[in-house]
Scaffold this motif. Structure first.
Motif, mmCIF file in Angstrom:
data_model
loop_
_atom_site.group_PDB
_atom_site.id
_atom_site.type_symbol
_atom_site.label_atom_id
_atom_site.label_comp_id
_atom_site.label_asym_id
_atom_site.label_seq_id
_atom_site.Cartn_x
_atom_site.Cartn_y
_atom_site.Cartn_z
ATOM 1 N N GLU A 1 -105.571 -29.787 55.301
ATOM 2 C CA GLU A 1 -104.883 -31.726 55.525
ATOM 3 C C GLU A 1 -105.959 -32.339 56.273
ATOM 4 N N LEU B 1 -95.723 -30.218 55.450
ATOM 5 C CA LEU B 1 -96.704 -29.303 54.624
ATOM 6 C C LEU B 1 -97.087 -27.601 54.608
ATOM 7 N N ALA C 1 -93.862 -35.899 48.116
ATOM 8 C CA ALA C 1 -94.094 -35.125 49.227
ATOM 9 C C ALA C 1 -93.549 -33.663 48.088
ATOM 10 N N GLN D 1 -95.591 -30.232 47.325
ATOM 11 C CA GLN D 1 -95.188 -28.893 47.873
ATOM 12 C C GLN D 1 -95.139 -27.355 46.527
#
Length: 223
Positions: A114, A105, A76, A80
């Motif tokens: 997303e 995010l 993650a 980002q």
């Protein structure tokens, strides 16, 4: 021409997903593709992102066509940073090429797209009261998938068959599990392709939703 930034959790470019996006964008935007694992060897990926027991597990494609399994929590922060980089390059729309659930995010000004947030309610509306079948790459994803869809009032019947280490026998087994237990099937990974959708439709006799094609159609309406 506008640019659509895309971030795969594997390596870019994605020869499986890219053509589907380009087809539905119909020259509305130029794709700029980056990947979380760009420049890394399989051994480096394993050392940095190997899942531990209890981790939310994801899988994606390397540039050589091989696949890797990773922990969401470990990738993650890199995801980002890739999003930040695309925004710095001027991308006004940024698409995450993964149907997994990510939290936190963000972008400064660009629109972040997303699939989990956009596709899940659309698919839930399409399914309605029908019996819902889902094919995912990894059997280990079944538990997290059940939690994901329960938020939308759905109780999926889950089967596993990887789009990255594709085997017709494995996919046929997944189809056999879903054929008499469901009324509509979702291929819940960006790595599934149109030929795979056709195979599942033939084996099950059911409508089959292809995540990346549906996402491409939605994005094409937003640009």
């Amino acid at each position: 021409m506008r640019t659509l930034g895309t971030v795969t959790i594997g390596q870019a470019p994605r020869p499986d997903v890219g053509p589907i996006l380009e087809k539905h964008l119909a020259a509305k935007a130029e794709l700029v593709q980056v990947g979380v694992l760009d420049g890394m060897t399989k051994e480096q990926v394993y050392a940095s992102f190997r899942p531990e027991p209890g981790d939310y597990v994801l899988t994606s494609r390397l540039a050589d066509g091989d696949s890797v399994v990773m922990a969401r929590e470990k990738i993650a922060p890199v995801l980002q940073r890739k999003i930040d980089g695309l925004e710095e390059r001027g991308c006004r729309h940024i698409l995450v090429l993964c149907t997994g659930v990510f939290e936190g995010l963000s972008t400064k000004r660009a629109e972040l797209l997303e699939p989990d947030e956009l596709l899940a309610p659309i698919v839930a509306a399409m399914v309605g009261r029908k019996r819902f079948g889902v094919i995912v790459p990894l059997a280990e994803q079944a538990e997290s998938l059940t939690a994901k869809w329960s938020k939308h009032g759905l109780k999926p019947v889950v089967a596993a068959a990887s789009p990255y280490r594709y085997s017709e026998s494995e996919m046929a087994a997944a189809c056999a599990r879903l054929k008499d237990e469901t009324d509509i099937v979702l291929l819940d990974c960006m790595g599934y392709t149109e030929p795979m959708r056709a195979f599942v439709a033939e084996k099950t006799g059911l409508p089959v939703i292809l995540s990346n094609a549906l996402m491409a159609k939605v994005v094409s309406e937003m640009i």
